[in-house]
Design an enzyme around this catalytic site. Structure first.
Site, short mmCIF file in Angstrom:
data_model
loop_
_atom_site.label_atom_id
_atom_site.label_comp_id
_atom_site.label_asym_id
_atom_site.label_seq_id
_atom_site.Cartn_x
_atom_site.Cartn_y
_atom_site.Cartn_z
N GLU A 1 0.85 -1.20 0.00
CA GLU A 1 0.00 0.00 0.00
C GLU A 1 0.88 1.25 0.00
O GLU A 1 1.75 1.38 0.86
CB GLU A 1 -0.91 -0.01 1.24
CG GLU A 1 -1.92 -1.15 1.20
CD GLU A 1 -2.38 -1.61 2.58
OE1 GLU A 1 -2.14 -0.90 3.58
OE2 GLU A 1 -2.98 -2.71 2.67
N LEU B 1 -6.01 -1.81 -1.16
CA LEU B 1 -5.83 -1.83 0.29
C LEU B 1 -6.33 -3.18 0.84
O LEU B 1 -7.49 -3.30 1.23
CB LEU B 1 -6.63 -0.67 0.91
CG LEU B 1 -6.22 -0.06 2.24
CD1 LEU B 1 -7.23 0.98 2.68
CD2 LEU B 1 -5.95 -1.04 3.32
N GLU C 1 -4.36 -6.52 2.84
CA GLU C 1 -3.12 -7.21 3.22
C GLU C 1 -3.15 -8.68 2.84
O GLU C 1 -2.13 -9.25 2.42
CB GLU C 1 -2.88 -7.05 4.72
CG GLU C 1 -2.55 -5.62 5.17
CD GLU C 1 -3.75 -4.68 5.19
OE1 GLU C 1 -4.90 -5.16 5.09
OE2 GLU C 1 -3.53 -3.46 5.30
N GLN D 1 2.01 -2.06 5.68
CA GLN D 1 2.26 -0.69 6.11
C GLN D 1 2.63 -0.57 7.59
O GLN D 1 3.51 0.20 7.95
CB GLN D 1 1.02 0.15 5.80
CG GLN D 1 1.29 1.62 5.70
CD GLN D 1 0.19 2.32 4.93
OE1 GLN D 1 -0.87 2.56 5.48
NE2 GLN D 1 0.45 2.65 3.69
N PHE D 2 1.95 -1.35 8.42
CA PHE D 2 2.30 -1.43 9.85
C PHE D 2 2.10 -2.88 10.27
O PHE D 2 1.13 -3.53 9.85
CB PHE D 2 1.39 -0.53 10.69
CG PHE D 2 1.74 0.92 10.59
CD1 PHE D 2 2.66 1.50 11.45
CD2 PHE D 2 1.16 1.71 9.61
CE1 PHE D 2 2.99 2.85 11.34
CE2 PHE D 2 1.49 3.05 9.50
CZ PHE D 2 2.40 3.62 10.37
N ALA D 3 2.99 -3.36 11.14
CA ALA D 3 2.88 -4.75 11.58
C ALA D 3 1.52 -5.00 12.23
O ALA D 3 1.02 -6.12 12.20
CB ALA D 3 4.01 -5.08 12.56
N HIS E 1 -0.46 0.58 15.90
CA HIS E 1 0.75 1.03 15.22
C HIS E 1 1.99 0.85 16.10
O HIS E 1 3.03 1.40 15.81
CB HIS E 1 0.64 2.51 14.82
CG HIS E 1 -0.39 2.79 13.77
ND1 HIS E 1 -1.73 2.61 13.98
CD2 HIS E 1 -0.27 3.22 12.50
CE1 HIS E 1 -2.39 2.95 12.88
NE2 HIS E 1 -1.54 3.31 11.97
C1 TPP Z 1 -6.02 -3.02 7.74
C2 TPP Z 1 -5.36 -1.71 7.61
N1 TPP Z 1 -4.40 -1.58 6.69
C3 TPP Z 1 -3.76 -0.40 6.55
C4 TPP Z 1 -4.08 0.66 7.32
C5 TPP Z 1 -3.34 1.97 7.17
N2 TPP Z 1 -4.26 2.95 6.60
C6 TPP Z 1 -4.94 3.78 7.38
S1 TPP Z 1 -6.03 4.68 6.54
C7 TPP Z 1 -5.57 3.97 5.08
C8 TPP Z 1 -6.25 4.38 3.83
C9 TPP Z 1 -7.71 4.25 3.96
O1 TPP Z 1 -8.31 4.71 2.80
P1 TPP Z 1 -9.87 4.78 2.67
O2 TPP Z 1 -10.47 3.49 3.03
O3 TPP Z 1 -10.17 5.30 1.32
O4 TPP Z 1 -10.31 5.80 3.80
P2 TPP Z 1 -9.90 7.33 3.96
O5 TPP Z 1 -8.75 7.38 4.89
O6 TPP Z 1 -9.60 7.88 2.61
O7 TPP Z 1 -11.10 7.96 4.57
C10 TPP Z 1 -4.58 3.04 5.28
C11 TPP Z 1 -3.93 2.27 4.22
C12 TPP Z 1 -5.09 0.47 8.29
N3 TPP Z 1 -5.46 1.45 9.12
N4 TPP Z 1 -5.72 -0.72 8.41
#
Ligand code: TPP
Ligand code: MG
Lengths: 381, 326
Positions: B29, B58, B60, B82-84, B129
């Site tokens: 990601e 998005l 994993e 992106q984070f463990a 995180h």
């Molecule tokens: C399972 C998971 N993977 C990665 C992340 C890191 N992360 C946080 S927000 C985000 C993007 C989210 O995008 P979206 O669903 O479009 O929501 P938005 O933040 O744009 O409102 C990511 C990759 C996470 N929080 N949870």
């Protein structure tokens, strides 16, 4: 044995009630009283001002990294406003306006972004889950809550949120499918701001809309202008009415744009043009709605200024309260980390708690760190 | 030789590996144009393009599951999670498949892939995180687990992980990414997986640590020498699984005392396994019970309290003194 088209009993609509210039489609105007309209505006504005204040605080090291919600107020407010008190809300993390309306004190939310578990403690009397960080995982909880409402034969509904990027997770698919299969009274709101951090929606999915997935799951779906609080309200009202009648879940895609960075740690210049953002900035929800209220004669300039002043005072008070709490002996006590591991503390944890207590007593440290100002971290969420 | 921090050193290894071997693919990601949320994939997308540096949807489980397919087909994918804290979404693919294909197919198929993920606390991040759950992977047969502690070993170990014929979990201590710089040689180098390093020589007590916890452990060793005149030997584990029990046993046989330091929870943590190996192989040399200085068995607290959760030099020092005065 012919080859012939299969007729699916679904169609997909796009709904917009108030356009960018605050022109109203009279036929579609929802029945809302003046007071209700003002309430919608008030919480949207409060969320906007709080978001701006939090950005300053983050820059000053007074809270940590957080995802901005400016520009997304119409989505959470237009939808959450449709809930009854005994309904349930399962948020993601950009639903500030609606959470404030539900009764989450701003100081609680400030504590959350300042690194205190107390910020995720659901206020008494509210049927909400706290914000959820692992994206899309909360959608299954919403589906389960809806299934439980059916099992208990209660006519309540669940409202839940996810992002466009989050729609790629397996959990999202499973939640939509469970809700459909079990006819659960769940309204799924996709906050489609066209980006998942840096990844544009075109790289996220091949389908034109998120809403069309509803067809595949066998539920109702609609795409609405997510910067139009009246469109979000209308679509959610319809979905909730169906859910209460036992007609199952709905997927509402709210199309918007994230004109802020993803979080305070993100730099959108790395992956998109400022022109693109500017264009969308002009379509943001708050100015449009204010203009509509003015045109309708519900809010004149004086009243608008008065609301502004009230909200500024409310935010000031919330910030003061949050900062006082963050400095209090009680909330700063590191031993609190052990408190809610289980209903009862097992002996091995009690020993570890004592170990930390002894260590702190010996060194008289860790006491101040919670209130300390530190430079912003490079972390993303 | 160039001075660089760990973030840069990992980035360097990725550049080198992709240049050297066309089968190496980076996916995850925001790893493309954004160059990763910690900028670990800086310059890769510009240099190697969309086909080899892939911004994925998005998901994993999707990332790791498709990486397994690519690896089975002959590529060498490096997944960035992106984070463990989010790698539980893909744990199933690792446990059920990456870890098993070699055994399942009696050696006919294998999964030479790397999963990289930043782990650990200390950067004032929000929930999910800050965890340190390497023990889960160490407990999974068929997976190797590597955790570097500094720029030079980070680069060398990433090369070894990429070249390894089996799946490797490469956990990056994010609190160390930009904490300090060190000399990294110009020529590419590797470090054998499964081999620890003696980070500091000593004769009186053995301290075993890895990743972000190595720094406070080394600090404690310095304090022990200054304040107590005690010479601590510090072992940097580097590979968590399969770990180098021989180096630990040799050191403990010499010192008779040992303290294990890690930020992950104590119960069933890496320290527990290290102590079991010491019991099996050096029991009769011990002058004192082996001590654990670790994270606690509660959730990592939100960041206002994370410092109190993490083992620091003072806690390590106290652990050493308790062991020394036993
Ligand atoms: C399972 C998971 N993977 C990665 C992340 C890191 N992360 C946080 S927000 C985000 C993007 C989210 O995008 P979206 O669903 O479009 O929501 P938005 O933040 O744009 O409102 C990511 C990759 C996470 N929080 N949870
Ligand atoms: Mg998005």
């Amino acid at each position: 044995m012919p080859r012939k088209p299969i007729d699916l009993p679904f169609k997909l609509e796009y709904l917009s009630v108030l356009d960018e210039n605050a022109e109203l489609d009279k036929k579609l105007e929802p029945k809302l009283t003046d007071d209700e309209l003002k309430t919608l505006y008030r919480y949207m504005l409060k969320a906007r001002r709080a978001d701006e204040r939090m950005l300053n605080m983050q820059r000053q090291g007074r809270i940590g990294t957080f995802p901005q919600a400016s520009g997304h107020e119409a989505i959470s407010m237009g939808s959450i406003f449709c809930l009854e008190k005994e309904d349930w809300l399962v948020p993601a993390y950009r639903e500030l306006a609606g959470m404030l309306y539900r009764g989450w004190p701003l100081e609680t939310i400030l504590l959350y972004w300042n690194g205190f578990e107390e910020g995720a403690k659901v206020p008494d009397g509210i049927n909400d889950l706290p914000m959820c960080v692992p994206v899309a995982s909360q959608l299954l909880h919403a589906a389960g809550i809806g299934m439980a409402m059916n099992i208990q034969q209660e006519k309540k509904v669940v409202l839940t949120f996810f992002g466009d990027g989050s729609s790629s997770e397996g959990d999202c698919h499973e939640a939509l499918n469970f809700a459909a299969v079990f006819n659960a009274p769940v309204v799924f709101i996709c906050l489609n701001n066209q980006y998942a951090i840096s990844v544009p929606i075109a790289k996220q999915m091949k389908n034109e809309t998120v809403a069309q997935r509803a067809i595949a799951y066998g539920m109702q779906g609609i795409r609405v202008d997510g910067n139009d609080v009246l469109a979000v309200y209308t679509a959610t009202q319809e979905a909730i009415a169906r859910a209460r009648k036992g007609e199952g879940p709905t997927l509402i895609e709210c199309l918007t744009y994230r004109f802020t960075p993803h979080t305070t740690a993100d730099d959108p210049k790395r992956y998109r043009s400022e022109d693109e953002s500017k264009k969308w900035h002009l379509r943001e929800p708050l100015l449009r709605f204010a203009k509509f209220l003015k045109n309708k004669g519900i809010m004149n300039d004086e009243q608008k200024i008065a609301i502004d002043a009230e909200i500024d005072a409310e935010i000031k008070a919330a910030v003061a309260k949050a900062e006082e709490l963050a400095k209090s002996e009680e909330l700063m006590d590191p031993l609190r980390m052990f408190d809610y591991s289980f209903a009862d503390m097992p002996p091995f944890l009690a020993e570890q708690r004592q170990e930390l207590a002894d260590h702190i007593a010996k060194h008289k440290k860790h006491k101040k760190e919670a209130g300390e100002k530190k430079a912003p971290s490079p972390a993303q969420i | 030789m160039t001075q660089m921090n760990m973030a840069k050193a990992i980035n360097l290894a990725l550049h080198e590996a992709m240049t050297k071997d066309k089968r190496v693919i980076v996916m995850g990601e925001d790893v493309g144009q954004d160059e990763g949320v910690f900028r670990i994939t800086e310059g890769l997308h510009a240099k190697f393009g969309d086909t080899r540096v892939i911004d994925t949807p998005l998901a994993e489980s999707g990332i790791v599951g498709t990486a397994i397919g690519m690896a089975l087909y002959g590529l060498k994918p490096i997944c960035e999670i992106q984070f463990a804290g989010f790698d539980y979404y893909n744990y199933h693919q690792l446990e059920s498949h990456a870890a098993r294909f070699r055994n399942r197919t009696r050696g006919r198929l294998s999964v030479p892939m790397v999963m990289r993920a930043p782990y650990g606390a200390g950067i004032r991040a929000i929930e999910h995180h800050s965890e340190s759950r390497e023990a889960i992977y160490a407990h999974t047969p068929g997976l190797k687990v590597v955790i570097p502690s500094g720029p030079r070993n980070a680069r060398a170990l990433l090369h070894s992980a990429i070249q390894d014929p089996d799946p490797v979990i490469y956990y990056e201590p994010k609190a160390v990414y930009r904490l300090f710089k060190e000399e990294v040689p110009d020529a590419m180098e590797t470090l054998p997986i499964g081999q620890a390093q003696v980070a500091r020589k000593g004769k009186d007590i053995t301290l075993v640590s890895y990743g972000a916890s190595l720094r406070p452990t080394l600090e404690a060793a310095e304090l022990l020498e200054e304040e107590d005149g005690v010479h601590a030997e510090v072992i940097d584990l580097l590979t968590i699984s399969p770990f180098d029990a021989a180096t630990i046993v040799e050191s403990v046989s010499k010192t008779g005392r040992c303290v294990v330091v890690h930020e992950g929870p104590r119960t069933c943590g890496i320290g527990a396994e290290i102590i079991a190996r010491i019991n099996e192989n050096a029991f009769l040399y011990l002058e004192a019970p082996v001590k654990r200085v670790t994270g606690f068995d509660c959730q990592v607290p939100y960041f206002s309290k994370e410092r109190a959760y993490l083992p620091d030099a003072e806690r390590v020092l106290e652990g050493c003194r308790a062991t020394l005065s036993f």
